[in-house]
Structures are given as structure tokens and as C-alpha cells.
Design a protein around this motif. Structure first.
Motif, PDB file in Angstrom:
ATOM      1  N   LEU A 108       0.838  -1.196   0.000  1.00  0.00           N
ATOM      2  CA  LEU A 108       0.000   0.000   0.000  1.00  0.00           C
ATOM      3  C   LEU A 108       0.872   1.246   0.000  1.00  0.00           C
ATOM      4  O   LEU A 108       1.941   1.276   0.600  1.00  0.00           O
ATOM      5  CB  LEU A 108      -0.886   0.047   1.249  1.00  0.00           C
ATOM      6  N   GLY A 109       0.373   2.293  -0.644  1.00  0.00           N
ATOM      7  CA  GLY A 109       1.037   3.586  -0.577  1.00  0.00           C
ATOM      8  C   GLY A 109       0.224   4.637  -1.296  1.00  0.00           C
ATOM      9  O   GLY A 109      -0.598   4.319  -2.169  1.00  0.00           O
ATOM     10  N   ARG A 110       0.418   5.865  -0.910  1.00  0.00           N
ATOM     11  CA  ARG A 110      -0.258   6.956  -1.621  1.00  0.00           C
ATOM     12  C   ARG A 110       0.196   6.967  -3.070  1.00  0.00           C
ATOM     13  O   ARG A 110       1.322   6.597  -3.388  1.00  0.00           O
ATOM     14  CB  ARG A 110       0.034   8.313  -0.972  1.00  0.00           C
ATOM     15  N   TYR A 111      -0.685   7.405  -3.951  1.00  0.00           N
ATOM     16  CA  TYR A 111      -0.308   7.548  -5.349  1.00  0.00           C
ATOM     17  C   TYR A 111      -0.233   9.042  -5.685  1.00  0.00           C
ATOM     18  O   TYR A 111      -1.139   9.780  -5.326  1.00  0.00           O
ATOM     19  CB  TYR A 111      -1.337   6.863  -6.257  1.00  0.00           C
ATOM     20  N   PRO A 112       0.853   9.513  -6.305  1.00  0.00           N
ATOM     21  CA  PRO A 112       1.913   8.713  -6.923  1.00  0.00           C
ATOM     22  C   PRO A 112       3.026   8.267  -5.984  1.00  0.00           C
ATOM     23  O   PRO A 112       3.797   7.376  -6.344  1.00  0.00           O
ATOM     24  CB  PRO A 112       2.462   9.666  -7.985  1.00  0.00           C
ATOM     25  N   HIS A 113       3.144   8.857  -4.811  1.00  0.00           N
ATOM     26  CA  HIS A 113       4.184   8.419  -3.879  1.00  0.00           C
ATOM     27  C   HIS A 113       3.822   8.904  -2.483  1.00  0.00           C
ATOM     28  O   HIS A 113       2.992   9.794  -2.297  1.00  0.00           O
ATOM     29  CB  HIS A 113       5.564   8.959  -4.293  1.00  0.00           C
ATOM     30  N   GLY A 114       4.449   8.295  -1.485  1.00  0.00           N
ATOM     31  CA  GLY A 114       4.199   8.669  -0.092  1.00  0.00           C
ATOM     32  C   GLY A 114       3.452   7.584   0.650  1.00  0.00           C
ATOM     33  O   GLY A 114       3.083   6.544   0.093  1.00  0.00           O
ATOM     34  N   THR A 115       3.239   7.830   1.926  1.00  0.00           N
ATOM     35  CA  THR A 115       2.547   6.843   2.763  1.00  0.00           C
ATOM     36  C   THR A 115       1.325   7.501   3.427  1.00  0.00           C
ATOM     37  O   THR A 115       0.321   7.690   2.784  1.00  0.00           O
ATOM     38  CB  THR A 115       3.508   6.247   3.807  1.00  0.00           C
ATOM     39  N   ILE A 138      -3.667   7.062   6.931  1.00  0.00           N
ATOM     40  CA  ILE A 138      -4.769   6.195   6.538  1.00  0.00           C
ATOM     41  C   ILE A 138      -4.236   4.891   5.946  1.00  0.00           C
ATOM     42  O   ILE A 138      -4.798   3.815   6.174  1.00  0.00           O
ATOM     43  CB  ILE A 138      -5.719   6.903   5.544  1.00  0.00           C
ATOM     44  N   ALA A 139      -3.130   4.952   5.215  1.00  0.00           N
ATOM     45  CA  ALA A 139      -2.542   3.724   4.670  1.00  0.00           C
ATOM     46  C   ALA A 139      -2.095   2.801   5.790  1.00  0.00           C
ATOM     47  O   ALA A 139      -2.279   1.578   5.722  1.00  0.00           O
ATOM     48  CB  ALA A 139      -1.370   4.062   3.754  1.00  0.00           C
ATOM     49  N   ARG A 140      -1.540   3.378   6.854  1.00  0.00           N
ATOM     50  CA  ARG A 140      -1.086   2.549   7.974  1.00  0.00           C
ATOM     51  C   ARG A 140      -2.264   1.937   8.724  1.00  0.00           C
ATOM     52  O   ARG A 140      -2.197   0.787   9.173  1.00  0.00           O
ATOM     53  CB  ARG A 140      -0.194   3.378   8.904  1.00  0.00           C
ATOM     54  N   LEU A 141      -3.357   2.680   8.849  1.00  0.00           N
ATOM     55  CA  LEU A 141      -4.542   2.135   9.509  1.00  0.00           C
ATOM     56  C   LEU A 141      -5.141   0.983   8.708  1.00  0.00           C
ATOM     57  O   LEU A 141      -5.516  -0.062   9.264  1.00  0.00           O
ATOM     58  CB  LEU A 141      -5.586   3.236   9.703  1.00  0.00           C
ATOM     59  N   VAL A 142      -5.241   1.168   7.395  1.00  0.00           N
ATOM     60  CA  VAL A 142      -5.781   0.113   6.540  1.00  0.00           C
ATOM     61  C   VAL A 142      -4.860  -1.107   6.563  1.00  0.00           C
ATOM     62  O   VAL A 142      -5.325  -2.252   6.637  1.00  0.00           O
ATOM     63  CB  VAL A 142      -5.980   0.636   5.103  1.00  0.00           C
ATOM     64  N   ALA A 143      -3.553  -0.870   6.523  1.00  0.00           N
ATOM     65  CA  ALA A 143      -2.606  -1.980   6.574  1.00  0.00           C
ATOM     66  C   ALA A 143      -2.762  -2.779   7.866  1.00  0.00           C
ATOM     67  O   ALA A 143      -2.708  -4.018   7.851  1.00  0.00           O
ATOM     68  CB  ALA A 143      -1.181  -1.452   6.449  1.00  0.00           C
ATOM     69  N   ALA A 144      -2.963  -2.087   8.973  1.00  0.00           N
ATOM     70  CA  ALA A 144      -3.139  -2.785  10.250  1.00  0.00           C
ATOM     71  C   ALA A 144      -4.387  -3.664  10.221  1.00  0.00           C
ATOM     72  O   ALA A 144      -4.372  -4.796  10.732  1.00  0.00           O
ATOM     73  CB  ALA A 144      -3.218  -1.768  11.388  1.00  0.00           C
ATOM     74  N   ASP A 145      -5.464  -3.161   9.626  1.00  0.00           N
ATOM     75  CA  ASP A 145      -6.678  -3.975   9.512  1.00  0.00           C
ATOM     76  C   ASP A 145      -6.445  -5.185   8.613  1.00  0.00           C
ATOM     77  O   ASP A 145      -6.886  -6.309   8.930  1.00  0.00           O
ATOM     78  CB  ASP A 145      -7.824  -3.132   8.950  1.00  0.00           C
ATOM     79  N   LEU A 146      -5.747  -4.992   7.504  1.00  0.00           N
ATOM     80  CA  LEU A 146      -5.483  -6.101   6.587  1.00  0.00           C
ATOM     81  C   LEU A 146      -4.602  -7.160   7.235  1.00  0.00           C
ATOM     82  O   LEU A 146      -4.789  -8.361   7.009  1.00  0.00           O
ATOM     83  CB  LEU A 146      -4.825  -5.575   5.312  1.00  0.00           C
ATOM     84  N   GLU A 147      -3.659  -6.731   8.046  1.00  0.00           N
ATOM     85  CA  GLU A 147      -2.746  -7.698   8.652  1.00  0.00           C
ATOM     86  C   GLU A 147      -3.432  -8.526   9.739  1.00  0.00           C
ATOM     87  O   GLU A 147      -2.936  -9.593  10.104  1.00  0.00           O
ATOM     88  CB  GLU A 147      -1.505  -6.984   9.174  1.00  0.00           C
ATOM     89  N   LYS A 148      -4.576  -8.064  10.218  1.00  0.00           N
ATOM     90  CA  LYS A 148      -5.384  -8.875  11.132  1.00  0.00           C
ATOM     91  C   LYS A 148      -6.349  -9.786  10.368  1.00  0.00           C
ATOM     92  O   LYS A 148      -7.104 -10.534  10.982  1.00  0.00           O
ATOM     93  CB  LYS A 148      -6.175  -7.964  12.078  1.00  0.00           C
TER      94      LYS A 148
END
Length: 345
Positions: free
Chosen positions: A157-164, A167-177
């Protein structure tokens, strides 16, 4: 957060089902018989650890939800050829407290290729790219399988065109669970272009069957080498095959599932379902486009793009072109370009 999965097919259904299984609120967006089955019987998700049924809200568009919520996360999982219609439907949707989805809500593009997020950025302010490594299959209306184990998939996951971003970290945490590995990276496009190179075989598989024997494997290597030459000429960075193997290891190994045979990848599935469309314009066609922009011939990717579109338009059986015939056509396409270049110069 509430997740709205726009395109709850193979990839979207697997992501939505796994998020629901981890306790998150999920809305599925689908059409036709699939929508009817989701409404009537719920989403059936077949995975290595069992079969689960999730009775989730299923809609065909934003109008059925009224105002969207400020904590909604939109996950765009339609095929790229259906992206514009989805953006036109969801971008203007009102959000509680004022503004529209396009202005206020994050949109995560969980799609093959790189064009979907470009299209999204024309409409949405907050666009995130997703590099999707998720073997999944649309089995039948209401039923999706995902045979990866021990993880269901890997989603960079990452912001487009670049960056983090938060919200990306929150979504990643949900996906990893929810049985995924979800690295948040500042250069998500580098991973997507690497995946694009792998996806150049989708059309080959769709028209000539699995890339299993020496002839098909050799042809795919030629197709991929053409893609690498184009990306190199364009100065586009991509993760190496070795880097991908090291990261993924055996985290997402494909496991056979009873009652859910995996006939092929996303392009194969489009042909087998007789949808009439296929995503080759945004996979092999992306390489053809970049080749024209940067002066690199792409006869092999152009041929596969053309053949895949013909198969989809004429609703031909997937895998029905003998690989020997495809190799003959490929050699002819290369020879034609080589003969034409001196005359063009």
C-alpha cells in the motif's frame, strides 16, 4: 472504519470477506447475478482454513447507501476497463457533514496494472495504490475462493503517486489482522510495475492455456524481456524478481481447494465467464503504449493485446489457441517489425 468494496469479484470478494471475518464492517458492491446471490445468501468465501459465509450489505451503487460516512474507505477492485464507470458513480456521492466522496474519502485501487490509479487521480483527491498479490477465483455468483496459505495475499500500500500517510497505515493494520501482509511503502508504483511484468503472461495464458511447457515458458520470457526493455527505456523503476521472491518467500503458496478449481488468472477468468471484455489493454497495452512513447518496438505484447481482445470480443474458449500457433504468430510479428524498421528510418 467501514470498507466499501467496489467490485466484489475474485479480488474484492476475498479482501472484503477476510476483512469481515476479522470483525470489520464491510459493504460489497456488485452487479447482476452476483449481486442477487450476495443479497440472498451472503458471500461464500472458500479458503484453505475452511469455507465461510458472510451476510454483508450488498449494493449496486452509492444511491442505495444514502450519504456515505466520513470514516468510509473505498476499495476499487473492478477491472481497469470498468474503472471510469465506477469513478463516475462513486466520486459525486455525498458524504455526511458535507462534500463528496471524491473530495473527502480515501480510495484504494486494488487492481492489476497502473492505469486505474491514474484515472482515479483525475477524480479523487486521496488516491492510494495497491500492488495485489492475491491468487483468487470467482467460482460462481456469490462464491469466491482464495487459495493462498499461510497468508491469503500480500498487498503493498502507498499513496499515489508516492508517499505513505496515516490512513494507509490504519488500513494496513486492519489487513494484517485479516490474513494479509500489507507493507506500507513510499514507492508503491515500483512494486506495481514489477507486478505488471508478471501480468504480461495473463493474455498468453488466456488465449493459449497455462504457461507450463517449454514453448510457453520461453515465449513468456520473451514477452517479459520486451516489457523490461520498455520500462528501462522509460526510466521506470521496478522491483526485481529476486527482491520479490525474497520478500514473498512461501507466505502465499497456492493450495488446491475442494469445489473451487482455479482454471487461470484474471484474464482467463474473464474469458471463461464470457464477460466480453478483458484487461489486456492495460497490461500488455501499457507496455505497447510506453514502447511507442520511448521508441522501443513491442511486437509480442502488441500481438497478445490484440489476440486477447479478439478472444474476449468473440467470446472464444480460453486456452483454445495451440501454443505452437501462438509461437508462430509471435515469430511473425517480430520478423515484421524487424523488416519494417529500416524502411521506416
Amino acid at each position: 472504519m467501514r470498507y466499501i468494496i467496489i467490485g466484489a469479484g475474485a479480488v474484492g470478494g476475498a479482501i472484503g470477506g477476510r476483512l469481515a471475518g476479522a470483525g470489520h464492517e464491510v459493504v460489497l458492491v456488485a452487479r447482476g447475478a452476483h449481486h442477487a446471490a450476495l443479497r440472498a445468501d451472503g458471500l461464500r468465501l472458500k479458503v484453505p482454513d475452511g469455507e465461510y459465509t458472510y451476510r454483508l450489505q450488498a449494493v449496486t451503487g452509492p444511491g442505495e447507501l444514502g450519504e456515505l460516512r466520513a470514516d468510509d474507505v473505498l476499495v476499487l477492485a473492478v477491472k481497469t476497463q470498468d474503472t471510469v464507470a465506477a469513478l463516475q458513480a462513486w466520486g459525486p456521492a455525498p458524504v455526511a457533514g458535507g462534500g463528496t466522496a471524491a473530495e473527502r474519502l480515501p480510495l484504494f485501487c486494488a487492481q492489476n496494472g497502473v492505469e486505474g490509479q491514474r484515472l482515479a487521480l483525475r477524480v479523487f483527491r486521496h488516491v492510494h495504490g495497491v500492488c495485489v498479490w492475491l491468487p483468487s477465483t470467482f467460482v460462481e455468483p456469490g462464491v469466491v475462493s482464495a487459495g493462498g496459505a499461510p497468508l491469503t495475499g500480500m498487498l503493498h500500500l502507498g499513496r499515489y503517486p508516492h508517499g505513505t500517510g496515516a490512513i494507509a497505515r490504519l488500513v494496513a493494520a486492519d489487513l494484517e489482522k485479516a490474513h494479509f501482509e500489507a507493507p506500507v511503502v513510499p514507492d508503491v508504483a515500483r512494486w506495481q510495475y514489477a507486478k505488471l511484468l508478471s501480468n504480461l503472461g495473463n493474455a498468453l495464458e488466456a488465449v493459449a492455456g497455462p504457461i507450463a511447457d517449454d514453448a510457453a515458458t520461453t515465449l513468456f520470457r520473451r514477452v517479459r524481456a520486451e516489457g523490461e526493455a520498455v520500462l528501462d527505456a522509460a526510466g521506470i523503476a521496478y522491483a526485481s524478481a529476486a527482491e520479490q521472491r525474497e520478500l514473498r518467500g512461501h507466505k502465499v503458496d497456492l493450495v488446491p481447494l475442494d469445489g473451487a478449481p482455479r482454471g487461470g488468472g484474471s484474464s482467463w477468468q474473464s474469458l471463461s465467464r464470457g464477460t466480453g471484455t478483458i484487461e489486456a489493454d492495460y497490461l500488455n497495452g501499457e507496455i505497447a503504449l510506453l514502447g511507442r512513447l520511448h521508441g522501443v518496438p513491442t511486437p509480442l505484447n502488441g500481438l497478445l493485446q490484440q489476440l486477447a481482445n479478439t478472444f474476449a470480443r468473440e467470446q472464444r474458449e480460453p486456452g483454445s489457441l495451440p501454443v505452437e500457433e501462438l509461437v508462430r504468430l509471435a515469430d511473425g510479428a517480430v520478423a515484421f517489425v524487424q523488416e519494417a524498421r529500416p524502411a521506416a528510418s
